[in-house]
Motif scaffolding. Structure first.
Motif, PDB file in Angstrom:
ATOM      1  N   THR A 364      50.696  37.561  32.277  1.00 37.92           N
ATOM      2  CA  THR A 364      49.309  37.138  32.505  1.00 37.92           C
ATOM      3  C   THR A 364      48.694  36.570  31.225  1.00 37.92           C
ATOM      4  OG1 THR A 364      49.052  38.872  34.174  1.00 37.92           O
ATOM      5  CG2 THR A 364      47.035  37.904  33.296  1.00 37.92           C
ATOM      6  N   VAL A 365      47.928  35.511  31.383  1.00 41.36           N
ATOM      7  CA  VAL A 365      47.192  34.932  30.258  1.00 41.36           C
ATOM      8  C   VAL A 365      45.931  35.761  30.042  1.00 41.36           C
ATOM      9  CG1 VAL A 365      46.001  32.908  29.356  1.00 41.36           C
ATOM     10  CG2 VAL A 365      48.062  32.623  30.755  1.00 41.36           C
ATOM     11  N   GLU A 366      45.839  36.431  28.902  1.00 44.80           N
ATOM     12  CA  GLU A 366      44.675  37.269  28.613  1.00 44.80           C
ATOM     13  C   GLU A 366      43.531  36.461  28.016  1.00 44.80           C
ATOM     14  OE1 GLU A 366      46.135  40.470  26.195  1.00 44.80           O
ATOM     15  OE2 GLU A 366      46.762  41.602  27.963  1.00 44.80           O
ATOM     16  N   ARG A 367      43.848  35.487  27.191  1.00 46.10           N
ATOM     17  CA  ARG A 367      42.826  34.591  26.658  1.00 46.10           C
ATOM     18  C   ARG A 367      43.508  33.366  26.074  1.00 46.10           C
ATOM     19  NH1 ARG A 367      41.667  35.860  20.950  1.00 46.10           N
ATOM     20  NH2 ARG A 367      43.072  37.527  20.278  1.00 46.10           N
ATOM     21  N   GLY A 409      47.229  23.288  34.881  1.00 42.05           N
ATOM     22  CA  GLY A 409      46.145  23.919  35.619  1.00 42.05           C
ATOM     23  C   GLY A 409      45.949  25.368  35.238  1.00 42.05           C
ATOM     24  N   VAL A 410      46.176  25.698  33.970  1.00 42.29           N
ATOM     25  CA  VAL A 410      46.201  27.089  33.538  1.00 42.29           C
ATOM     26  C   VAL A 410      44.840  27.525  32.997  1.00 42.29           C
ATOM     27  CG1 VAL A 410      46.963  26.513  31.195  1.00 42.29           C
ATOM     28  CG2 VAL A 410      47.486  28.769  32.151  1.00 42.29           C
ATOM     29  N   ASN A 411      44.528  28.817  33.210  1.00 43.08           N
ATOM     30  CA  ASN A 411      43.303  29.384  32.670  1.00 43.08           C
ATOM     31  C   ASN A 411      43.516  30.874  32.453  1.00 43.08           C
ATOM     32  OD1 ASN A 411      40.668  29.731  31.777  1.00 43.08           O
ATOM     33  ND2 ASN A 411      39.767  28.564  33.456  1.00 43.08           N
ATOM     34  N   VAL A 412      42.551  31.495  31.817  1.00 43.87           N
ATOM     35  CA  VAL A 412      42.609  32.934  31.564  1.00 43.87           C
ATOM     36  C   VAL A 412      42.681  33.676  32.897  1.00 43.87           C
ATOM     37  CG1 VAL A 412      41.360  34.887  30.585  1.00 43.87           C
ATOM     38  CG2 VAL A 412      41.342  32.677  29.411  1.00 43.87           C
ATOM     39  N   GLY A 413      43.553  34.689  32.949  1.00 48.23           N
ATOM     40  CA  GLY A 413      43.722  35.478  34.155  1.00 48.23           C
ATOM     41  C   GLY A 413      44.862  35.025  35.043  1.00 48.23           C
ATOM     42  N   ASN A 435      44.507  32.610  39.298  1.00 50.56           N
ATOM     43  CA  ASN A 435      43.398  33.519  39.532  1.00 50.56           C
ATOM     44  C   ASN A 435      42.096  32.956  38.984  1.00 50.56           C
ATOM     45  OD1 ASN A 435      44.975  35.599  40.771  1.00 50.56           O
ATOM     46  ND2 ASN A 435      45.796  36.084  38.734  1.00 50.56           N
ATOM     47  N   SER A 436      42.057  31.637  38.833  1.00 50.14           N
ATOM     48  CA  SER A 436      40.873  30.980  38.286  1.00 50.14           C
ATOM     49  C   SER A 436      40.517  29.788  39.160  1.00 50.14           C
ATOM     50  CB  SER A 436      41.137  30.520  36.850  1.00 50.14           C
ATOM     51  OG  SER A 436      42.280  29.684  36.810  1.00 50.14           O
ATOM     52  N   ASP A 437      39.288  29.337  39.057  1.00 46.28           N
ATOM     53  CA  ASP A 437      38.805  28.232  39.888  1.00 46.28           C
ATOM     54  C   ASP A 437      39.194  26.866  39.336  1.00 46.28           C
ATOM     55  OD1 ASP A 437      37.592  30.065  41.600  1.00 46.28           O
ATOM     56  OD2 ASP A 437      35.717  30.054  40.444  1.00 46.28           O
TER      57      ASP A 437
END
Length: 715
Positions: A364-367, A409-413, A435-437
């Motif tokens: 998981t990407v934490e930040r 298309g990656v983001n935190v979470g 898990n991100s918009d």
């Protein structure tokens, strides 16, 4: 002279035991001007032999006799002698330093087909390979060795001398990379021991992991894309046409197979030459005895189960190695049995590659953080929930640039797949569960200084230059590095400590350290002596050569060579700083892109303030070379003794716009021949139809263009 205790004469391959440059060599050399031609030739011969021996001990034996600094002194002395006395030698170690640019890569045929190897990551497939072998030739033992993840090459030697190197290509012919491979110091120009008359060997060119990390860090600091992995770095380097660029990159090579062995004698019933070793492991020993770099992890396995155990052991040790491997190669050890097994259309029947599993895991990407490089480039990095990937704990992975974030298309979470399949730098390969918009919104402001971010294609930059704290710290490190002003005692850790103590924030602060000596002395690990040593080093940098100062400023795309061209062309720092783009593109090797980069660097308001402040303490010394163009477009090569030194002759023609190179090519306009010339350059000139002129004709040529010869004070 007696044999040094540290050297066993039986271990020597290239030098006699009484060679004075083997152990504890005296590097206080006599001035070149005191030597005659015979003495210089004798000294150069000893140095060549010693350098070859030191290369062999370092690369093939991993048992160096001297320190790196001493080796560099011997190498530099050899270069000086060869240049001063025109001591050309086709197989001299000095041929490795690059020089020149190739027009294209030619295609050459291999001495023997370079076939592929069947492969699998399943043990049952290895056992099936073993069953096929035993059905054909009976029980066999296997040689096992790492499967290197680099670029496969064929290297050919004739009478022990290096003559050709080629990439694998389609297996029958490949790209001619003879000059590129020549720059690799673990590839000897001349073999030692008792090699056959003709020897073709297969090797793997690679970039060691530690060198790869260092080289990538330098690329990022220059604002260039880092290589994804050592294999890409090696492959990209070998296909470079700029030989100087190849020589600067830290390549190595392991040799692991014999493609051709011809000793001039009739072959036996199995097609092997009489002197050809009868097992693969004996082949490796022979290659090692010739001075070739052979990996030390090869082992004999009595049967296929022992070979599988070898693979499992090496998989556990993989991460401790300083080179990338992606499996092991299992070969029938008996060479006669290999000949009977033969080949298929594209692969060998006597070898099989047992691959390691791909290195990738889901986490998981934490930040996401954005790092700022020395040139202002912003690089996004994913901070991950730590995960084991192929035996390595990974908690960070590069996202390269803003466009890569959009593409993934990656983001935190998000849950992401992280890969290290041959990659030293972990990367986010794909988003498994979003898990991100929306993708991560790349910041509009620099995280270090708050300046508005600027975009250049897929890349993002902070425009605040030397006034940005992150860029300033890295700029100080570069300024003090060997590529800058070489200020000893100012490494990365020292600069970080000085910054955290509030002593150095920008370049001019270095020269204000005298005023804060007490605070410097009080820092942990410093004291009176180390503080005073640093202050003396800083003082010694107050009047740098213009070229060194320009390189030290860390202008993107301006390395040592470009800095020298700028210094030679403009003469003074003010002239360089004020030059318009139209003037900059007139400098050798500077195009529109670099010209705009230089102009933008000096026009950036923040950089201008820092430089103005810096010039209160530093006085770059003008380049007094007359940057005329009377000889523009001409290329000269010098051989033999002139009325002045060849280095002066080179400086004169370069000062008036010509080029002076050390070897003859189709681009050479004149070979200037002095007294007692060497033969190789004249032979090359004849072959390339390059005209020879003596010194008198050279003087007339210069006089016609308004250039005096010999120059004042040099007659």
């Amino acid at each position: 002279m007696s044999t040094p205790a540290e050297v066993d004469p039986d271990d020597l391959r290239f030098a006699d035991p009484d060679n004075p440059y083997l152990v504890d060599p005296d590097t206080a050399f006599a001035d070149v001007s005191t030597l005659d031609a015979d003495a210089a030739a004798a000294e150069a011969a000893l140095l060549r032999a010693a350098v070859r021996e030191h290369d062999y001990r370092y690369y093939a034996r991993n048992d160096p006799l001297i320190a790196d600094r001493t080796y560099d002194a011997l190498f530099a002395r050899l270069e000086t002698l060869e240049d001063a006395f025109d001591l050309d030698a086709a197989d001299s170690p000095t041929r490795r330093v690059g020089g020149g640019t190739l027009d294209a890569l030619d295609t050459v045929a291999h001495a023997a087909p370079m076939l592929s190897i069947d492969q699998s990551g399943e043990a049952d497939d290895v056992r099936e390979f073993d069953a096929r072998v035993r059905r054909a030739v009976g029980d066999v033992a296997y040689s096992c060795e790492p499967k290197f993840d680099g670029l496969s090459v064929e290297v050919v030697y004739e009478d022990g001398r290096y003559v050709q190197a080629a990439t694998r290509g389609d297996g029958r012919e490949g790209d001619d990379v003879t000059e590129q491979v020549r720059t690799i110091r673990s590839v000897p120009e001349r073999l030692g021991g008792d090699p056959p008359a003709e020897l073709a060997v297969r090797g793997e060119v690679f970039m060691p992991r530690d060198a790869f990390h260092d080289h990538n860090a330098e690329r990022v600091e220059r604002g260039e894309e880092p290589f994804a992995n050592p294999r890409n770095a090696a492959a990209g380097t070998l296909r470079q046409l700029d030989l100087d660029a190849v020589a600067e990159r830290p390549l190595d090579c392991f040799f692991y197979d014999v493609l051709g062995w011809d000793d001039g004698e009739a072959r036996d019933d199995d097609g092997l030459a009489p002197s050809h070793p009868d097992t693969h492991l004996a082949e490796l020993d022979a290659l090692r005895s010739f001075g070739l770099h052979v990996n030390d992890r090869a082992e004999l396995a009595a049967d296929v189960e022992a070979a599988i155990d070898y693979r499992d052991r090496l998989a556990e040790e993989r991460e401790a190695l300083n080179y990338e491997i992606d499996g092991v190669v299992i070969k029938v050890n008996d060479r006669a049995a290999c000949e009977r097994l033969g080949t298929k259309a594209r692969s060998y029947r006597w070898a099989f590659a047992y691959k390691f599993p791909a290195r990738h895991e889901v986490t998981t990407v934490e930040r996401i953080v954005v790092q700022v490089g020395r040139t202002g480039r912003l690089t996004p990095v994913a901070i991950l929930d730590a995960v084991d990937v192929g035996g390595v704990t990974v908690s960070r992975a590069t996202l390269h640039n803003p466009d890569e974030i959009e593409s993934l298309g990656v983001n935190v979470g998000d849950e992401v797949r992280v890969k290290r399949a041959g990659d030293v730098i972990p990367q986010v390969a794909e988003v498994v569960t979003s898990n991100s918009d929306a993708p991560y919104a790349f910041p509009d402001a620099c995280p270090a200084c708050g300046s508005d971010v600027e975009r250049d294609g897929p890349l993002a930059f902070c425009p605040n230059g030397l006034a940005c704290p992150a860029q300033a710290e890295r700029a100080v490190v570069h300024y003090a590095s060997r590529g800058g002003l070489d200020i000893e005692g100012l490494g990365e850790e020292s600069v970080e400590q000085l910054r955290e103590a509030g002593l150095v924030e920008t370049l001019p602060d270095l020269y204000r350290l005298h005023e804060r000596r007490g605070e410097l002395v009080a820092l942990e690990g410093w004291g009176e002596t180390s503080a005073d040593n640093l202050l003396r080093e800083i003082d010694a940098s107050r009047e740098p050569d213009l070229a060194e100062f320009l390189a030290a400023l860390g202008i993107h795309e301006v390395g040592g060579a470009t800095a020298r061209n700028l210094a030679r062309h403009f003469g003074t720092f003010d002239a360089v700083r004020d030059a318009a783009v139209a003037e900059l593109v007139e400098v050798d090797d500077i195009g529109e892109t670099v010209a705009h980069t230089v102009r933008d660097f000096f026009e950036t308001e923040q950089n201008a303030r820092v430089i103005d402040d810096l010039l209160d303490y530093v006085d770059p010394q003008p380049d007094d070379t007359d940057a005329g163009d009377a000889l523009d477009g001409l290329t000269f090569v010098f051989t033999g003794s002139l009325s002045t030194s060849r280095s002066v002759a080179q400086e004169v023609v370069e000062a008036h716009g010509a080029s002076a190179t050390s070897s003859v090519s189709g681009n050479t306009d004149y070979l200037v021949v002095g007294d007692s010339p060497g033969t190789s350059k004249r032979e090359d000139a004849a072959a390339a139809d390059v005209p020879e002129i003596d010194e008198a004709a050279f003087a007339d040529l210069l006089a016609e263009r308004g250039v005096a010869w010999p120059p004042d004070g040099e007659a």
